[in-house]
Design a protein around this motif. Structure first.
Motif, PDB file in Angstrom:
ATOM      1  N   ALA A  62      -1.195   0.557   3.794  1.00 15.87           N
ATOM      2  CA  ALA A  62      -0.616   1.876   3.555  1.00 15.87           C
ATOM      3  C   ALA A  62       0.124   2.337   4.810  1.00 15.87           C
ATOM      4  O   ALA A  62      -0.348   2.152   5.926  1.00 15.87           O
ATOM      5  CB  ALA A  62      -1.728   2.860   3.203  1.00 15.87           C
TER       6      ALA A  62
ATOM      7  N   ARG B  50      -2.761  -8.702  10.924  1.00 16.64           N
ATOM      8  CA  ARG B  50      -4.051  -8.237  11.466  1.00 16.64           C
ATOM      9  C   ARG B  50      -4.902  -9.410  11.910  1.00 16.64           C
ATOM     10  O   ARG B  50      -4.896 -10.438  11.326  1.00 16.64           O
ATOM     11  CB  ARG B  50      -4.808  -7.456  10.378  1.00 16.64           C
TER      12      ARG B  50
ATOM     13  N   GLY C 211       0.807  -1.218   0.000  1.00 18.24           N
ATOM     14  CA  GLY C 211       0.000   0.000   0.000  1.00 18.24           C
ATOM     15  C   GLY C 211       0.841   1.269   0.000  1.00 18.24           C
ATOM     16  O   GLY C 211       2.049   1.250   0.282  1.00 18.24           O
ATOM     17  N   THR C 212       0.167   2.368  -0.269  1.00 18.61           N
ATOM     18  CA  THR C 212       0.808   3.672  -0.422  1.00 18.61           C
ATOM     19  C   THR C 212       1.695   4.023   0.780  1.00 18.61           C
ATOM     20  O   THR C 212       1.279   3.894   1.933  1.00 18.61           O
ATOM     21  CB  THR C 212      -0.284   4.749  -0.565  1.00 18.61           C
TER      22      THR C 212
HETATM   23  C1  LIG Z   1      -4.676  -2.582   5.244  1.00 16.13           C
HETATM   24  C2  LIG Z   1      -5.894  -2.563   4.340  1.00 16.13           C
HETATM   25  C3  LIG Z   1      -5.686  -3.575   3.211  1.00 16.13           C
HETATM   26  C4  LIG Z   1      -7.082  -2.982   5.205  1.00 16.13           C
HETATM   27  O1  LIG Z   1      -8.234  -2.934   4.472  1.00 16.13           O
HETATM   28  P1  LIG Z   1      -9.630  -3.359   5.162  1.00 16.13           P
HETATM   29  O2  LIG Z   1      -9.499  -4.740   5.718  1.00 16.13           O
HETATM   30  O3  LIG Z   1     -10.696  -3.088   4.153  1.00 16.13           O
HETATM   31  O4  LIG Z   1      -9.689  -2.387   6.412  1.00 16.13           O
HETATM   32  P2  LIG Z   1     -10.817  -1.324   6.807  1.00 16.13           P
HETATM   33  O5  LIG Z   1     -10.765  -0.147   5.879  1.00 16.13           O
HETATM   34  O6  LIG Z   1     -12.095  -2.059   6.998  1.00 16.13           O
HETATM   35  O7  LIG Z   1     -10.275  -0.849   8.216  1.00 16.13           O
HETATM   36  C5  LIG Z   1     -10.319  -1.686   9.363  1.00 16.13           C
HETATM   37  C6  LIG Z   1      -9.550  -1.003  10.459  1.00 16.13           C
HETATM   38  O8  LIG Z   1      -8.147  -0.961  10.140  1.00 16.13           O
HETATM   39  C7  LIG Z   1      -7.678   0.396  10.121  1.00 16.13           C
HETATM   40  N1  LIG Z   1      -6.746   0.502   9.012  1.00 16.13           N
HETATM   41  C8  LIG Z   1      -7.034   0.429   7.700  1.00 16.13           C
HETATM   42  N2  LIG Z   1      -5.923   0.552   6.967  1.00 16.13           N
HETATM   43  C9  LIG Z   1      -4.905   0.720   7.822  1.00 16.13           C
HETATM   44  C10 LIG Z   1      -3.525   0.928   7.648  1.00 16.13           C
HETATM   45  N3  LIG Z   1      -2.973   0.957   6.422  1.00 16.13           N
HETATM   46  N4  LIG Z   1      -2.763   1.058   8.749  1.00 16.13           N
HETATM   47  C11 LIG Z   1      -3.307   1.028   9.983  1.00 16.13           C
HETATM   48  N5  LIG Z   1      -4.630   0.824  10.215  1.00 16.13           N
HETATM   49  C12 LIG Z   1      -5.426   0.687   9.138  1.00 16.13           C
HETATM   50  C13 LIG Z   1      -8.930   1.247   9.925  1.00 16.13           C
HETATM   51  O9  LIG Z   1      -8.751   2.550  10.411  1.00 16.13           O
HETATM   52  C14 LIG Z   1      -9.940   0.454  10.695  1.00 16.13           C
HETATM   53  O10 LIG Z   1      -9.743   0.713  12.068  1.00 16.13           O
HETATM   54  P3  LIG Z   1     -10.998   0.797  13.079  1.00 16.13           P
HETATM   55  O11 LIG Z   1     -11.624  -0.580  13.021  1.00 16.13           O
HETATM   56  O12 LIG Z   1     -10.349   1.113  14.375  1.00 16.13           O
HETATM   57  O13 LIG Z   1     -11.886   1.861  12.550  1.00 16.13           O
HETATM   58  C15 LIG Z   1      -6.156  -1.200   3.701  1.00 16.13           C
HETATM   59  O14 LIG Z   1      -6.701  -0.276   4.578  1.00 16.13           O
HETATM   60  C16 LIG Z   1      -4.905  -0.566   3.085  1.00 16.13           C
HETATM   61  O15 LIG Z   1      -4.026   0.021   3.743  1.00 16.13           O
HETATM   62  N6  LIG Z   1      -4.871  -0.688   1.737  1.00 16.13           N
HETATM   63  C17 LIG Z   1      -3.871  -0.059   0.924  1.00 16.13           C
HETATM   64  C18 LIG Z   1      -4.570   0.917  -0.013  1.00 16.13           C
HETATM   65  C19 LIG Z   1      -3.613   1.575  -0.935  1.00 16.13           C
HETATM   66  O16 LIG Z   1      -2.507   1.930  -0.566  1.00 16.13           O
HETATM   67  N7  LIG Z   1      -4.027   1.731  -2.185  1.00 16.13           N
HETATM   68  C20 LIG Z   1      -3.188   2.299  -3.210  1.00 16.13           C
HETATM   69  C21 LIG Z   1      -4.041   2.951  -4.269  1.00 16.13           C
HETATM   70  S1  LIG Z   1      -3.076   3.617  -5.566  1.00 16.13           S
END
Ligand SMILES: CC(C)(COP(=O)(O)OP(=O)(O)OC[C@H]1O[C@@H](n2cnc3c(N)ncnc32)[C@H](O)[C@@H]1OP(=O)(O)O)[C@@H](O)C(=O)NCCC(=O)NCCS
Length: 213
Positions: free
Chosen positions: A191, A213, A167-168
């Protein structure tokens, strides 16, 4: 080469905006259109949106690049396009990318975006995607269909295995000669994470230091 961009989402439109300025050896690229069944319009950013069938009909044997961030979906799109008779594009490397031309290998279908820097003794395997402003240090492998999101930093002696998604703004610390730090196949690094040790295949890690996680 006429190039079909499979996926008219944001990343596909970004690639379309610069790819005519890129070249690979003597090959230049001209966008023939997008392939997308769910695009919001028939023309996007000046390029026609086609179904795969229409694209193959109009541009038989054209090059194709799949421009979705999800590694597994990207592989499915590539397989579909190749089975339909399109060919994988040579690497698409933005003209601003800095890399050692002798000691960095890019395989077919790879995309490397503006501002990225790759140093030496690096292999970027087929259809891997390196988004804006990433760095990849020495003795690294970026596996087939892996994704580095914008601003990812991969330190030296690191292997990012096939289908891993980073992630970013995530960072990996370095591995050691002959003992790389490994982000396993299909792993997801959230990210902003800082990866300090191996990540098992298929596992999602987040945070600083990165934990499962
Ligand atoms: C880690 C990741 C895969 C998790 O996705 P998910 O399972 O759909 O997670 P959710 O959005 O449902 O979030 C669940 C919890 O994790 C937390 N969380 C989400 N991403 C996080 C991260 N990168 N670091 C720390 N905590 C994170 C949320 O705040 C949420 O916390 P809460 O329950 O206390 O509110 C995603 O958030 C991520 O970081 N994806 C990368 C996206 C990216 O970089 N895209 C590039 C586009 S060009």
């Amino acid at each position: 080469m006429q190039l079909l961009i499979f996926g008219a989402g944001g990343f596909g439109r970004e690639v379309a905006s610069w790819v005519a300025r890129a070249s690979w050896r003597d090959e230049r690229f001209e966008v023939a259109g997008f392939i997308d069944d769910n695009a919001p319009a028939a023309v996007l950013n000046g390029h026609r949106v086609l179904t795969l069938e229409q694209a193959v009909d109009r541009y038989p044997g054209a090059g194709v690049v799949a421009t979705v961030g999800d590694p597994h979906l990207r592989e499915r799109l590539v397989e579909k396009a190749l089975a339909a008779g399109l060919v994988a594009t040579p690497p698409l490397v933005h003209p601003s990318v800095e890399y050692d031309h002798e000691y960095v290998t890019f395989e077919e279908g790879v995309v490397v975006c503006a501002g990225s820097i790759l140093t030496v003794n690096i292999v970027v395997e087929r259809h891997a995607q390196i988004n804006l402003d990433c760095t990849v240090g020495h003795d690294a492998v970026i596996g087939a269909f892996a994704t580095l999101s914008p601003g990812v930093h991969i330190s030296g002696n690191v292997t990012v295995a096939a289908h891993a998604f980073i992630g970013t703004g995530a960072v990996t610390v370095n591995g050691h000669p002959g003992q790389p730090l490994v982000v396993g196949a299909g792993a997801v690094v959230g990210a902003g994470a800082v990866v300090t040790r191996d990540v098992a295949a298929g596992v999602t890690v987040t945070g600083v230091p990165a934990r499962a996680r």
